[in-house]
Design an enzyme around this catalytic site. Structure first.
Site, short mmCIF file in Angstrom:
data_model
loop_
_atom_site.label_atom_id
_atom_site.label_comp_id
_atom_site.label_asym_id
_atom_site.label_seq_id
_atom_site.Cartn_x
_atom_site.Cartn_y
_atom_site.Cartn_z
CG PHE A 135 -1.80 1.27 1.21
CD1 PHE A 135 -2.94 1.32 0.41
CD2 PHE A 135 -1.47 2.39 1.96
CE1 PHE A 135 -3.73 2.47 0.36
CE2 PHE A 135 -2.25 3.54 1.92
CZ PHE A 135 -3.39 3.58 1.12
CG ASP A 220 5.62 3.53 1.94
OD1 ASP A 220 5.64 4.16 3.02
OD2 ASP A 220 4.60 3.43 1.23
CE LYS A 249 -0.74 5.54 8.03
NZ LYS A 249 -0.38 5.12 6.68
C1 LIG Z 1 -0.64 5.35 5.27
C2 LIG Z 1 0.34 4.94 4.28
C3 LIG Z 1 0.56 5.67 3.10
C4 LIG Z 1 -0.29 6.86 2.71
O1 LIG Z 1 -0.17 7.92 3.61
P1 LIG Z 1 -1.20 9.15 3.53
O2 LIG Z 1 -0.67 10.10 4.56
O3 LIG Z 1 -2.55 8.61 3.83
O4 LIG Z 1 -1.11 9.69 2.15
C5 LIG Z 1 1.57 5.27 2.26
N1 LIG Z 1 2.33 4.20 2.55
C6 LIG Z 1 2.15 3.48 3.66
C7 LIG Z 1 3.04 2.31 3.94
C8 LIG Z 1 1.15 3.81 4.57
O5 LIG Z 1 0.95 3.06 5.66
#
Ligand SMILES: *Cc1c(COP(=O)(O)O)cnc(C)c1O
Length: 388
Positions: A135, A220, A249
Site C-alpha cells: 500500500f 516506504d 504518519k
Molecule cells: C498510510 C500509508 C501511506 C499513505 O499515507 P497518507 O498520509 O494517507 O497519504 C503510504 N504508505 C504506507 C506504507 C502507509 O501506511
C-alpha cells in the site's frame, strides 16, 4: 441535528466510520461528546506517536502558531532548517523534501527515482517494481504503485510504469529486474496489507541485486518509521540502508507531514522547478516534527517502546482467541481464531478501547509512550471482547 447527522449531511461518504464523535484527548485516552472515555491503541492511524496533546509537543506547536504559522517555500525558515537537520543527522540521509502526507512523500520518491535514471541513462528506464499486497497511498500515482488489484478500479487510466513482484520471492524479483527498471519500492512490514513483515534474507538479496544494477531502493516507512517498530527505521531490523526513504504518519505527532529522504547518491536530483508543495515544510508541522524527534531519539526512549512491544506480545499470547501475532515493536497485527476483525473493533469501541484493523487482522499502533498500566487496561477490554 446531532453531530453525526450534520457530518454525514456535508462530508463525502468515503470512510466506513465508527459510531463515535471524539472530542478531546490527553495522554493515551480520549473522550467522546457524551463524555465516554477510550484508551487509544490506534494513535489516529499511527500518527499521534506521543499520544494526545503531549505537553512539550503542544507547547512547541502552539508557540510556532503564534510566531509564524506559514510562509511560502520561496523563503527560508529556521524551524524547517532545524527539523531537516535533526532528521538527516538522526537517519544518516543527506537531504529531505517535505510534503504533507505519505502519498506525497511517495510521489516525491517516485519522481526522484525516475529523474535519477533519466539524468543518467536517458528515456526507457522508468519502471518501478512494487510488491503484491503493498500500500503506497491514494493519489492516482501511488494507487497505481499499490500492488493490490482491489485498488485498481473506477479511476482508469492508471499511471503506467509499475510492475508488481511477489513479496519474499527473489526469483520473481530477478525475472522482473530488467533494463526498464529504475527502482524497487518496498514496505518492510506491509501495514495496510495485514501487518506482514518481509523476510530478512529476501530483503538483503533485494538490496544487493538492486545495487549491482544501479536500481534505487525506495523504502516506504510511512507507517513503520519514526520509531513505530522500536527502531527509528524498520530498516535497522534488517541492517540495510535504502537510497530513498519516505516517512509521514507519526513523524509530526498528529500534524500532517510527509518527508522523502535521499541518500548522497541522489540527493541533488530534484532541482529548482522540478518538484514542490505549497504547504510542504510548513513551520507548524516542522515544530511538531522537531518535538517528536527530540523525544523519540532521547536515550532509552525507543528501547522502552521496543520493550512495551514485547510486553504486548507476551500478554496477547495469553488471550484465547488470538491465533498469531505479527509485526515488530509497537506495530502489532493480531490474527483471530474466529470472528471478524471489524466486529471486534466495534465491540472494543463500545467498551472503551480504540483499535484498528488491517485486512482480516486487528491492528494495534499504540502511542509510543503508552504506559504499562494503560496497556493492561486496554488489553483487559480486548480480552473481554475476545473471550465472550
Ligand atoms: C498510510 C500509508 C501511506 C499513505 O499515507 P497518507 O498520509 O494517507 O497519504 C503510504 N504508505 C504506507 C506504507 C502507509 O501506511
Amino acid at each position: 441535528m446531532n453531530t453525526i447527522e450534520k457530518f454525514n449531511g456535508s462530508v463525502m461518504h468515503t470512510y466506513g466510520r465508527f459510531n463515535a464523535v471524539l472530542e478531546k484527548g490527553s495522554g493515551r485516552c480520549c473522550t467522546d461528546e457524551s463524555g465516554r472515555e477510550y484508551i487509544d491503541f490506534g494513535s489516529g492511524i499511527g500518527t499521534n506517536s506521543l499520544g494526545f496533546c503531549d505537553n512539550d509537543w503542544a507547547d512547541a506547536v502552539c508557540a510556532q502558531v503564534r510566531t509564524l504559522q506559514h510562509n511560502s517555500n520561496y523563503y527560508y525558515t529556521k524551524v524547517q532548517a532545524d527539523f531537516a537537520e535533526a532528521l538527516c543527522s538522526t537517519t544518516g540521509y543527506s537531504k529531505v523534501f517535505f510534503g504533507n502526507s505519505g502519498a506525497e512523500a511517495n510521489e516525491c520518491a517516485i519522481k526522484l527515482a525516475r529523474k535519477y535514471s533519466f539524468d543518467k541513462y536517458g528515456k526507457g528506464r522508468h519502471n518501478i517494481i512494487t510488491l503484491k499486497n503493498s500500500f503506497h497511498g491514494r493519489t492516482l500515482c501511488t494507487l497505481s504503485a499499490t500492488g493490490q488489484d482491489s485498488f485498481h478500479n473506477y479511476f482508469f487510466p492508471f499511471v503506467e510504469g509499475f510492475v508488481n513482484a511477489e513479496a519474499n520471492n527473489i526469483d520473481d524479483l530477478k525475472s522482473k529486474l530488467d533494463e526498464t527498471v529504475c527502482a524497487v519500492m518496498i514496505e518492510f512490514i506491509q501495514g495496510e496489507g495485514g501487518v506482514v513483515a518481509l523476510d530478512e534474507e529476501y530483503v538483503r538479496e533485494l538490496f544487493s541485486l538492486c545495487r549491482e544494477k544501479d536500481v534505487l531502493v525506495i523504502t516506504d516507512e510511512v507507517q513503520t518509521g519514526a520509531g513505530r517498530t522500536g527502531k527509528f527505521f524498520a530498516a535497522e531490523h534488517y541492517g540495510v540502508h535504502a537510497d530513498i526513504v519516505t516517512l509521514a504518519k507519526g513523524l509530526a505527532g498528529g500534524i500532517p507531514i510527509g518527508a522523502c529522504l535521499a541518500d548522497e547518491k541522489c540527493s541533488e536530483v530534484l532541482s529548482p522547478g522540478t518538484h514542490g508543495s505549497t504547504f510542504g515544510g510548513n513551520p507548524v508541522a516542522c515544530a511538531g516534527g522537531l518535538a517528536v524527534i527530540k523525544k523519540v531519539t532521547a536515550p532509552g526512549f525507543l528501547e522502552e517502546a521496543a520493550k512495551k512491544g514485547e510486553y504486548f506480545r507476551e500478554q496477547l499470547h495469553k488471550i484465547s482467541g488470538v491465533k498469531s501475532i505479527s509485526g515488530k515493536g509497537l506495530m502489532i497485527g493480531i490474527e483471530l481464531e474466529k470472528g471478524d476483525a471489524h466486529d471486534i473493533a466495534e465491540k472494543c469501541l463500545e467498551r472503551g478501547l480504540l483499535v484498528l484493523t488491517a485486512k482480516t487482522k486487528v491492528r494495534l499502533l499504540p502511542p509510543l509512550n503508552i504506559t504499562y498500566d494503560e496497556i493492561d487496561r486496554g488489553l483487559k477490554i480486548f480480552k473481554e471482547v475476545l473471550e465472550v
